[in-house]
Design a protein around this motif. Structure first.
Motif, PDB file in Angstrom:
ATOM      1  N   ALA A   8      -2.580   3.099 -11.017  1.00 21.53           N
ATOM      2  CA  ALA A   8      -1.891   2.997  -9.730  1.00 21.53           C
ATOM      3  C   ALA A   8      -2.851   3.236  -8.575  1.00 21.53           C
ATOM      4  CB  ALA A   8      -0.730   4.003  -9.673  1.00 21.53           C
ATOM      5  N   GLN A   9      -3.795   4.169  -8.766  1.00 18.81           N
ATOM      6  CA  GLN A   9      -4.787   4.425  -7.722  1.00 18.81           C
ATOM      7  C   GLN A   9      -5.664   3.204  -7.496  1.00 18.81           C
ATOM      8  OE1 GLN A   9      -5.193   7.437  -5.821  1.00 18.81           O
ATOM      9  NE2 GLN A   9      -6.350   5.914  -4.653  1.00 18.81           N
ATOM     10  N   GLY A  10      -6.011   2.505  -8.581  1.00 15.86           N
ATOM     11  CA  GLY A  10      -6.783   1.274  -8.446  1.00 15.86           C
ATOM     12  C   GLY A  10      -6.028   0.226  -7.652  1.00 15.86           C
ATOM     13  N   ARG A  11      -4.716   0.086  -7.934  1.00 16.49           N
ATOM     14  CA  ARG A  11      -3.905  -0.872  -7.167  1.00 16.49           C
ATOM     15  C   ARG A  11      -3.798  -0.443  -5.712  1.00 16.49           C
ATOM     16  NH1 ARG A  11      -0.742  -0.195 -11.835  1.00 16.49           N
ATOM     17  NH2 ARG A  11       0.796   1.023 -10.659  1.00 16.49           N
ATOM     18  N   LEU A  12      -3.696   0.859  -5.486  1.00 14.64           N
ATOM     19  CA  LEU A  12      -3.626   1.366  -4.109  1.00 14.64           C
ATOM     20  C   LEU A  12      -4.920   1.088  -3.360  1.00 14.64           C
ATOM     21  CD1 LEU A  12      -2.399   2.961  -1.789  1.00 14.64           C
ATOM     22  CD2 LEU A  12      -3.143   5.076  -2.918  1.00 14.64           C
ATOM     23  N   ASP A  13      -6.054   1.315  -4.018  1.00 14.09           N
ATOM     24  CA  ASP A  13      -7.338   1.046  -3.373  1.00 14.09           C
ATOM     25  C   ASP A  13      -7.465  -0.434  -3.010  1.00 14.09           C
ATOM     26  OD1 ASP A  13      -7.944   3.697  -3.698  1.00 14.09           O
ATOM     27  OD2 ASP A  13      -9.189   3.393  -5.495  1.00 14.09           O
ATOM     28  N   GLU A  14      -7.053  -1.296  -3.919  1.00 14.92           N
ATOM     29  CA  GLU A  14      -7.126  -2.736  -3.652  1.00 14.92           C
ATOM     30  C   GLU A  14      -6.201  -3.132  -2.503  1.00 14.92           C
ATOM     31  OE1 GLU A  14      -6.467  -6.976  -6.043  1.00 14.92           O
ATOM     32  OE2 GLU A  14      -6.405  -5.066  -7.114  1.00 14.92           O
ATOM     33  N   ALA A  15      -4.989  -2.577  -2.514  1.00 10.07           N
ATOM     34  CA  ALA A  15      -4.041  -2.894  -1.446  1.00 10.07           C
ATOM     35  C   ALA A  15      -4.540  -2.373  -0.100  1.00 10.07           C
ATOM     36  CB  ALA A  15      -2.676  -2.296  -1.769  1.00 10.07           C
TER      37      ALA A  15
ATOM     38  N   ALA B 108       0.826  -1.204   0.000  1.00  7.55           N
ATOM     39  CA  ALA B 108       0.000   0.000   0.000  1.00  7.55           C
ATOM     40  C   ALA B 108       0.863   1.259   0.000  1.00  7.55           C
ATOM     41  CB  ALA B 108      -0.929  -0.010   1.214  1.00  7.55           C
ATOM     42  N   ASP B 109       1.944   1.244   0.780  1.00  5.72           N
ATOM     43  CA  ASP B 109       2.837   2.408   0.826  1.00  5.72           C
ATOM     44  C   ASP B 109       3.503   2.642  -0.529  1.00  5.72           C
ATOM     45  OD1 ASP B 109       2.201   2.787   3.468  1.00  5.72           O
ATOM     46  OD2 ASP B 109       4.004   1.798   4.247  1.00  5.72           O
ATOM     47  N   ALA B 110       3.913   1.558  -1.183  1.00  2.38           N
ATOM     48  CA  ALA B 110       4.570   1.690  -2.481  1.00  2.38           C
ATOM     49  C   ALA B 110       3.605   2.254  -3.523  1.00  2.38           C
ATOM     50  CB  ALA B 110       5.107   0.333  -2.938  1.00  2.38           C
ATOM     51  N   GLU B 111       2.391   1.735  -3.545  1.00  2.00           N
ATOM     52  CA  GLU B 111       1.414   2.240  -4.508  1.00  2.00           C
ATOM     53  C   GLU B 111       1.046   3.689  -4.204  1.00  2.00           C
ATOM     54  OE1 GLU B 111       0.692   0.900  -7.160  1.00  2.00           O
ATOM     55  OE2 GLU B 111       1.303  -1.173  -6.879  1.00  2.00           O
ATOM     56  N   ALA B 112       0.985   4.037  -2.933  1.00  2.00           N
ATOM     57  CA  ALA B 112       0.696   5.427  -2.565  1.00  2.00           C
ATOM     58  C   ALA B 112       1.806   6.351  -3.068  1.00  2.00           C
ATOM     59  CB  ALA B 112       0.537   5.555  -1.060  1.00  2.00           C
ATOM     60  N   ALA B 113       3.064   5.883  -2.983  1.00  4.33           N
ATOM     61  CA  ALA B 113       4.185   6.687  -3.476  1.00  4.33           C
ATOM     62  C   ALA B 113       4.121   6.850  -4.990  1.00  4.33           C
ATOM     63  CB  ALA B 113       5.501   6.038  -3.064  1.00  4.33           C
ATOM     64  N   VAL B 114       3.723   5.783  -5.698  1.00  3.58           N
ATOM     65  CA  VAL B 114       3.595   5.860  -7.158  1.00  3.58           C
ATOM     66  C   VAL B 114       2.506   6.864  -7.537  1.00  3.58           C
ATOM     67  CG1 VAL B 114       2.927   4.577  -9.221  1.00  3.58           C
ATOM     68  CG2 VAL B 114       4.460   3.528  -7.553  1.00  3.58           C
TER      69      VAL B 114
END
Length: 271
Positions: free
Chosen positions: A149-156, A55-61
């Motif tokens: 990336a936001q979609g991956r962040l939401d899922e994570a 989640a942190d990595a996707e948030a950074a992206v």
């Protein structure tokens, strides 16, 4: 008769017994409940750090894409202002003119479009429009990548939240299992609850029996009173009949206090 008090007591005792039986079942499964809860705690504790890192990595992206989009949009706004200023000054894009004829390999003449000599301001306008097109395409690509990336962040984030909730639930289950009474204590509670229920049922039965006996006694008392009233009414009728009699008829011949009467004689007043 109203037996609501006794019936309420029975319902309360039954509820207590049900709860005691549930506690006894849980006490019998105490070790299994503790093992299951501890296993869930271990599992979710092991996967949560990885989910947090994802989640942190996707948030950074997402944040990086947003920064790039902001920078590109800022530059695009500046370019639009420069284009507008040049156009307000009357600068226009050059038009294409026909270049001198050339002879092809087949011997035919061809004309190719060419651009007339540009002024410095016209060249600047051409360059600005080219950069504008590049930025618009870049911003569109950045938005697409940012949304992914936001979609991956939401899922994570959802996976992380679910794992954290499951960990909290498992920890609560462990505490509840550890707080369960021993089987002996739980059985004692069941026995006490069953005794209370038995007493409540007995109290209702006794009340119903007492009410029934009272009803029988009352009915018998009422019946006796009715018989007494009927007998009294009969006596009263006979007395009333004797009091209203105005003549005495002799049933046969004979001597009555020195009087001689014959069958059918009537004795009247002063006669």
């Amino acid at each position: 008769d109203d037996f609501s008090v006794q019936q309420d007591a029975i319902r309360t005792a039954q509820d207590t017994l049900n709860e005691a039986n549930e506690a006894l079942n849980a006490a019998n499964n105490r070790d299994s409940l503790i093992a299951t809860a501890q296993g869930n705690i271990d599992y979710y504790s092991s996967i949560i750090p990885g989910l947090e890192a994802t989640a942190d990595a996707e948030a950074a992206v997402v944040a990086d894409y947003n920064d790039q989009i902001t920078a590109a949009e800022t530059e695009l706004n500046n370019i639009n202002l420069q284009i507008a200023n040049l156009e307000n000054m009357g600068v226009t894009l050059p038009s294409e003119t026909a270049a001198p004829s050339e002879t092809s390999s087949e011997g035919t003449e061809e004309t190719a479009p060419t651009t007339a000599a540009l002024t410095t301001q016209q060249q600047n306008l051409v360059d600005l429009n080219a950069r504008k097109a590049e930025l618009e395409a870049q911003i569109a690509d950045l938005n697409t990548m940012r949304d992914a990336a936001q979609g991956r962040l939401d899922e994570a984030s959802a996976s992380l939240g679910a794992a954290q909730a499951s960990l909290a639930s498992a920890q609560a289950d462990l505490q509840a299992a550890q707080a369960l009474p021993s089987v002996a204590d739980a059985q004692a509670d069941v026995n006490a609850a069953q005794s209370s229920l038995n007493r409540a049922n007995t109290a209702l039965s006794n009340s119903q029996a007492t009410a029934a006996a009272t009803a029988v006694t009352t009915a018998r008392t009422n019946e006796a009173r009715e018989e007494q009233i009927a007998a009294a009414e009969e006596k009263i009728a006979k007395l009333e009949e004797s009091l209203t009699c105005t003549e005495i008829v002799a049933p046969c011949s004979g001597l009555v206090y020195g009087l001689v009467v014959s069958d059918g004689n009537v004795m009247t007043e002063n006669s």
